[in-house]
Structure formats: C-alpha cells, structure tokens
Design a protein around this motif. Sequence first.
Motif, PDB file in Angstrom:
ATOM      1  N   THR A  54      90.310  -9.703 131.249  1.00 27.72           N
ATOM      2  CA  THR A  54      90.499 -11.052 130.710  1.00 27.72           C
ATOM      3  C   THR A  54      90.731 -11.044 129.201  1.00 27.72           C
ATOM      4  OG1 THR A  54      88.103 -11.359 130.595  1.00 27.72           O
ATOM      5  CG2 THR A  54      89.207 -12.187 132.569  1.00 27.72           C
ATOM      6  N   VAL A  55      90.080 -10.151 128.479  1.00 25.95           N
ATOM      7  CA  VAL A  55      90.299  -9.993 127.034  1.00 25.95           C
ATOM      8  C   VAL A  55      90.215  -8.508 126.696  1.00 25.95           C
ATOM      9  CG1 VAL A  55      89.385 -12.268 126.410  1.00 25.95           C
ATOM     10  CG2 VAL A  55      87.842 -10.321 126.472  1.00 25.95           C
ATOM     11  N   ASP A  56      90.806  -8.117 125.562  1.00 25.40           N
ATOM     12  CA  ASP A  56      90.715  -6.712 125.147  1.00 25.40           C
ATOM     13  C   ASP A  56      89.341  -6.434 124.533  1.00 25.40           C
ATOM     14  OD1 ASP A  56      90.768  -7.207 122.218  1.00 25.40           O
ATOM     15  OD2 ASP A  56      92.837  -7.820 122.583  1.00 25.40           O
ATOM     16  N   GLN A  57      89.030  -5.165 124.285  1.00 27.25           N
ATOM     17  CA  GLN A  57      87.706  -4.772 123.785  1.00 27.25           C
ATOM     18  C   GLN A  57      87.374  -5.415 122.444  1.00 27.25           C
ATOM     19  OE1 GLN A  57      86.224  -3.603 126.785  1.00 27.25           O
ATOM     20  NE2 GLN A  57      84.956  -2.795 125.171  1.00 27.25           N
ATOM     21  N   GLY A  58      88.341  -5.475 121.527  1.00 22.65           N
ATOM     22  CA  GLY A  58      88.092  -6.089 120.222  1.00 22.65           C
ATOM     23  C   GLY A  58      87.740  -7.556 120.345  1.00 22.65           C
ATOM     24  N   THR A  59      88.476  -8.260 121.186  1.00 21.73           N
ATOM     25  CA  THR A  59      88.203  -9.677 121.402  1.00 21.73           C
ATOM     26  C   THR A  59      86.851  -9.862 122.081  1.00 21.73           C
ATOM     27  OG1 THR A  59      90.572 -10.132 121.562  1.00 21.73           O
ATOM     28  CG2 THR A  59      89.079 -11.799 122.471  1.00 21.73           C
ATOM     29  N   ALA A  60      86.526  -8.983 123.020  1.00 18.50           N
ATOM     30  CA  ALA A  60      85.229  -9.057 123.707  1.00 18.50           C
ATOM     31  C   ALA A  60      84.078  -8.972 122.700  1.00 18.50           C
ATOM     32  CB  ALA A  60      85.118  -7.963 124.756  1.00 18.50           C
ATOM     33  N   ALA A  61      84.179  -8.041 121.743  1.00 19.45           N
ATOM     34  CA  ALA A  61      83.133  -7.894 120.727  1.00 19.45           C
ATOM     35  C   ALA A  61      83.038  -9.157 119.866  1.00 19.45           C
ATOM     36  CB  ALA A  61      83.405  -6.672 119.862  1.00 19.45           C
ATOM     37  N   THR A  62      84.172  -9.720 119.504  1.00 16.07           N
ATOM     38  CA  THR A  62      84.190 -10.944 118.703  1.00 16.07           C
ATOM     39  C   THR A  62      83.577 -12.109 119.472  1.00 16.07           C
ATOM     40  OG1 THR A  62      86.162 -10.205 117.514  1.00 16.07           O
ATOM     41  CG2 THR A  62      85.686 -12.569 117.468  1.00 16.07           C
ATOM     42  N   VAL A  63      83.934 -12.238 120.746  1.00 12.33           N
ATOM     43  CA  VAL A  63      83.387 -13.312 121.576  1.00 12.33           C
ATOM     44  C   VAL A  63      81.871 -13.174 121.678  1.00 12.33           C
ATOM     45  CG1 VAL A  63      83.297 -14.273 123.913  1.00 12.33           C
ATOM     46  CG2 VAL A  63      85.501 -13.738 122.874  1.00 12.33           C
ATOM     47  N   ASP A  64      81.369 -11.957 121.895  1.00 15.91           N
ATOM     48  CA  ASP A  64      79.917 -11.739 121.949  1.00 15.91           C
ATOM     49  C   ASP A  64      79.245 -12.243 120.674  1.00 15.91           C
ATOM     50  OD1 ASP A  64      79.455 -10.712 124.487  1.00 15.91           O
ATOM     51  OD2 ASP A  64      79.610  -8.614 123.857  1.00 15.91           O
TER      52      ASP A  64
END
Length: 138
Positions: free
Chosen positions: A66-76
């Motif tokens: 659903t999102v890339d790893q960088g975006t996942a970290a930002t969302v967290d």
Amino acid sequence: MKRIKQTIGVMGIYVRDQEEALQFYVGKLGFEVHSDVTNGGYRWLTVHHPDQPDFQLGLFRPQPPTVDQGTAATVDEVVAKGAMPPLVLTVDDCRAAHERFSAAGVEFTQEPVARFGSVDASFRDPSGNGWKLIEARS
C-alpha cells in the motif's frame, strides 16, 4: 438511470502493532474481531462494534504494497504524534463510558466535559490515533 446502493463497509486506520491494537480495541473498548487474514506478509485485520456489526474498523500497518518503506516510517511518526483526525465513538452516557474504559486501562487525554449541548472526552489508542467519546444528544 438505476440508483446503485452504496454503503461504507470498512474504514481503516494505521496502527504501529496490530496485536497491540487488537488487544486495545477488543480487550479495552469491547470491539469484536471481524476479519483476521494474512496474505504473504500483509495482514487484513478488522474489528467491529457489537452494536454496529456491518461497519468494520481496519487496523492496518502502513507497509508495502500500500505504501513504500519510507512512507510507512513517516506515517508511523505522524500517527504516533496524534496528527490524524480523531475518530468518534458515540455513547449514551459519556461519564459512565469514561469510567468503564478507564477501569479497563484506557488513558484519557481529556476528562468528560459538558459543552455544545453534550458531554465529550478524548483518548488515544496505543499507536496515537485520537478518539472523541461523545454523548449522543437526546
């Protein structure tokens, strides 16, 4: 043209840890598991409130596909800061619900307050998602 019936069946939020979220929503708020399915490394986890079984709350991890790893970290990070819009749980007695949830270990960020013709309180889930507990107006 024929009208097509539409309903919202699932609304998702991002959580840091799905097991922790599951324990919170089921164990502390009284929701029930609706779906818990794993496909590869992706877990589709939804819960519903017993009084509203047709509406599911998705407890999702921000992760590929659903999102890339960088975006996942930002969302967290954004969710943990409480930056997402609050969800609303409507109850018939805010003060009684506050007592019950507090006894179950829910940590409130705002005690019940009478205003705008109702009573409301605020809490956050373990991931940082904000909730408003609002007494339904009679």
